[in-house]
Enzyme design. Structure first.
Site, PDB file in Angstrom:
ATOM      1  N   GLU A  86       1.262 -10.927 -17.463  1.00 39.35           N
ATOM      2  CA  GLU A  86       0.212 -10.025 -16.974  1.00 39.35           C
ATOM      3  C   GLU A  86       0.320  -8.689 -17.684  1.00 39.35           C
ATOM      4  O   GLU A  86       1.178  -7.871 -17.367  1.00 39.35           O
ATOM      5  CB  GLU A  86       0.305  -9.819 -15.451  1.00 39.35           C
ATOM      6  N   GLU A  97       5.571 -12.792  -8.723  1.00 36.79           N
ATOM      7  CA  GLU A  97       6.116 -11.437  -8.555  1.00 36.79           C
ATOM      8  C   GLU A  97       6.983 -11.297  -7.300  1.00 36.79           C
ATOM      9  O   GLU A  97       6.988 -10.251  -6.645  1.00 36.79           O
ATOM     10  CB  GLU A  97       4.978 -10.413  -8.536  1.00 36.79           C
TER      11      GLU A  97
END
Length: 806
Positions: A223, A154
């Site tokens: 995710e 991320e």
């Protein structure tokens, strides 16, 4: 820790795939194209779930939590596959984002940017993990279960803060990963500028609109948040399964072929592993398997049916790109063709309010708002995301064995405020806490003297400012204030009117950490602790104490003495008595208890305590803070799953602590006496602590005649045949159905746990009892042929409430 120690103690993500089994003795090739991962030359649709084994029960710690090789082998033995998310940055609400703190103290290092020192350590870590996997032949090309690897995590969310250096770092990280020659594809999650051949993937609550940065890469979701993490002082997040299933179905409807739940099992932040600031000890995450390892219904069952429905469509999903068909306002279909006359379809109503009837291929279908129907043959609906027919479990009726510790003999040790040892030191300034304690303890004492002359006012305001996370303030050894921040802003100020005496006064501040920062740009240099102390007299004259001489003490005296250790349980330091002092700050408590019988996990109910840490037989079960209540606003009694979800939408327990029950793994207790030690910082009543274990549960089912048949009944090219919907009941493994509290076929009223007979009712109690009593699982077909017809021509529903026990 020596700075030459490998970075192998950092947290490594593991996602486990449960889609198909394979012969791990054979070499497997893994590549990708624009539609999917390609395994041994065939595109595959993959479903997976994230598990952090250091948050699991100790049986899966594998020698102190760190035997990654053994964990991967365990997954392989189960016939599953692995996505190894190496990082090394993890985030994950883990202390310091998964990095060891010693990394911070390498002179000149800067994390996650084009810093040579950091890149050297990161490459060392990547090479270490990849090397371990290769040595043990765990990559797919070696016959192992690892089919995918991840570098970084991320970074896109913070890349802007690092400017050009951030862009260069992304390219370097990709090159470093590829150079390790894992023979499996690499991904960067949430990284739009991931260079080829790295696959950029999506993270979030919804990823149906996500498009990879290259037409040659598949649409992957690494995710999908099954819920959200708990933080002290916040309500409990909850994501309805109807919305979660909708998000998954929409993703596959619109071209996705790889999906992972974050988390499928969340677990527990034992010890001081929780990240920060103020992340709770429970990492339950509202996941399909709860913190204690029990199945969470209806989330687990509804998702299971969804996965089966998608599995039935796999041969269509991998053959073609979807064909879009608009069915109306906020209504659409996506069709996957295997041949000109064979297809699978997803029908979607993405309106957040209005149900709809749609016509598709000449047939009429009802689509509830915010739902997707799955048709594996373009005709029959085998699953709708809004129709939950899986059983439910009533958490508030779960049977628990309860042991209250009130009548037990207690011991205690009172700490005195301020510096306690000869290893203290002085500085003429306020020190930042993390650089001072090096995270060896949550605690740092700041102590100074304030001299009041006869002409000075003895009544002053004490203004203290802190970077976080909490602090106890003592004036002349008396507690005068407590301040604290929150997860979104750990900093806080204390403005307290205090009374001093003429001459010398002592000011003792106990600054407390609640997890190191784990997310954000430059998170590695975000500080904690006291940065300003000012006295203000009645005439608004200010006296800045910040630059005076301060004495520092790292940690608590009880930590130094090892009061949490079993070997010191009989130390003469402990004061014994039948009634311990209550509501005292800085007190240690000790008690022995017999664990409730059984094999299941235990929980400590610490509702009566304030803030502190707890240990069972020397093992830290984590930080507790039930005194920190969430806001009374922001929760809804009946959450509407329709419409976009975020972590604040369906909150529970407003005005209550984020956590009151604390997981004690069964393997940490033993027959006979067990030692419980607590360090209480604020004040509480230990005599009201109880030890709980589950011994039963109430389950229920509510299924109508027009609900879809179970997805596992579907047979390709044959359909459901003559099968009808079923009420399916399943107890936890080892438990059995011992009684049926309610059974009605007709128009039962109310909700699970509060059913009542409606105007149409067939008493089918004996039928249900015959099918279910004594069984670990049972099913009852929802049909008039099986249950009779109490009201012909009326749509009927079967409602059952049952008790499972060991």
């Amino acid at each position: 820790m020596d700075m030459k120690t490998p970075l192998s103690l950092a947290l490594v993500f593991v996602s486990v795939f449960a889609v198909f089994c394979f012969d791990h003795a054979l070499s497997t090739t893994v590549t990708y194209d624009h539609r999917a991962l390609v395994i041994d030359g065939k595109r595959r649709v993959l479903q997976s779930g994230s598990i952090h084994y250091p948050r699991s029960t100790p049986e899966y710690y594998f020698e102190g939590r760190f035997d990654l090789v053994k964990f991967v082998r365990t997954v392989q033995e189960a016939g599953l596959m692995v996505h190894l998310r190496i990082g090394p940055y993890a985030c994950a609400e883990w202390n310091y984002g998964g990095f060891p703190l010693w990394l911070h103290f390498i002179p000149g290092i800067q994390f996650r940017t084009t810093n040579d020192l950091f890149k050297k350590e990161m490459l060392r870590f990547l090479a270490k993990i990849v090397g371990l996997m290769k040595e043990e032949k765990l990559f797919a090309s070696q016959g192992g279960p690892i089919i995918l690897a991840q570098v970084e995590n991320e970074y896109e969310l913070v890349e802007w803060a690092y400017g050009v250096a951030g862009e260069l770092y992304v390219n370097w990280a990709a090159e470093a990963a590829i150079s390790l020659n894992t023979t499996v594809p690499w991904v960067m999650c949430r990284q739009e500028d991931a260079p080829d051949p790295i696959i950029n993937t999506c993270n979030g609550f919804y990823c149906d609109q996500f498009t990879p940065n290259s037409p040659s890469k598949p649409k992957m979701w690494t995710e999908n948040y099954s819920g959200w993490f708990k933080s002290f002082g916040y309500p409990i997040p909850h994501r309805p399964v109807e919305d979660l299933a909708f998000a998954v179905a929409r993703f596959f409807e619109m071209g996705g072929t790889f999906h992972n739940y974050y988390m499928y099992f969340g677990g527990t932040n034992f010890g001081r592993t929780a990240g920060g600031p103020l992340v709770a000890t429970s990492y339950d995450y509202d996941a399909p398997i709860d913190e204690y390892g029990f199945i969470r219904q209806p989330k687990w069952g509804h998702l299971r049916d969804l996965h089966l429905a998608i599995k039935h469509c796999e041969e269509y999903l991998i053959r073609s790109d979807p064909t879009h068909q608009q069915l109306g306002h906020n209504l659409e279909a996506h069709i996957y063709y295997k041949s000109s006359n064979k297809c699978a379809a997803f029908l979607a109503n993405y309106d957040s309010e209005l149900d709809a009837n749609v016509t598709f291929n000449g047939n009429l279908y009802f689509l509830p708002a915010w739902s997707v129907s799955i048709l594996p043959d373009c005709k029959n609906v085998i699953f709708n995301t809004a129709k939950v027919v899986s059983q439910r479990i009533l958490a508030h009726t779960t049977t628990a064995n309860k042991l209250i510790l009130s009548a037990t003999s207690w011991s205690w040790y009172m700490e005195k405020p301020g510096v306690w040892g000869n290893n203290s030191f002085t500085e003429s300034l306020l020190l930042e806490q993390i650089n001072t304690t090096k995270d060896t303890s949550d605690y740092l004492w700041y102590t100074t003297s304030i001299n009041i002359m006869p002409v000075q006012s003895k009544e002053v305001f004490l203004l203290i400012e802190s970077l976080g996370h909490a602090a106890l303030i003592f004036v002349n050894k008396r507690l005068v204030a407590f301040g604290y921040g929150n997860h979104d802003d750990a900093s806080f100020s204390i403005n307290e009117k205090i009374s001093l005496v003429q001459g010398n006064n002592t000011l003792d501040i106990l600054s407390m950490m609640v997890g190191l920062q784990n997310f954000g740009p430059w998170f590695d240099v975000q500080g904690a602790g006291i940065f300003s102390v000012v006295l203000i007299d009645p005439w608004n004259n200010k006296y800045d104490v910040s630059a005076e001489e301060w004495t520092y003490q790292v940690g608590l005296e009880g930590e130094y003495l090892g009061l949490d250790k079993v070997i010191h349980a009989n130390s003469s330091l402990w004061i014994k008595g039948s009634v311990p002092p209550i509501n005292k700050t800085l007190i240690w408590y000790k008690v022995s208890f017999l664990a409730p019988q059984g094999n299941g996990p235990l929980a400590l109910n610490l509702t009566s305590m304030g803030k502190g840490q707890a240990w069972v037989n020397g093992q830290s079960i984590g930080r507790y803070w039930p005194a920190y209540l969430s806001s009374s606003q922001g929760c809804t009694e009946n959450c509407d799953y329709r419409g976009e979800y975020d972590s604040t939408k369906c909150q529970k327990n407003c005005g209550q602590p984020a956590q009151t029950l604390y997981h004690v793994p069964r393997s940490w207790v033993h027959p006979g006496q067990n030692l419980l030690v607590l360090h209480e910082e604020l004040g509480g009543d230990p005599t009201k602590i109880s030890v709980l274990t589950r011994s039963g549960q109430e389950i229920c089912s509510f299924v109508s005649e027009d609900d879809p048949q179970p997805a596992d009944f579907w047979i390709p090219n044959m359909g459901f045949g003559s099968r009808s919907p079923e009420a399916q009941l399943t107890c936890e493994q080892g438990w059995h159905i011992t009684s049926i509290n309610f059974a009605s076929f007709g128009s039962p009223q109310g909700n699970c746990g509060a059913f009542s007979v409606g105007t149409c009712h067939a008493n089918i109690l004996s039928i249900v009892q015959k099918a279910c009593i004594g069984e670990e699982q049972c099913s009852v077909p929802v049909s008039t042929a099986n249950l009779g017809d109490p009201c012909p021509g009326v749509l009927k529903t079967l409602a059952i409430e049952a008790i499972c026990s060991d």
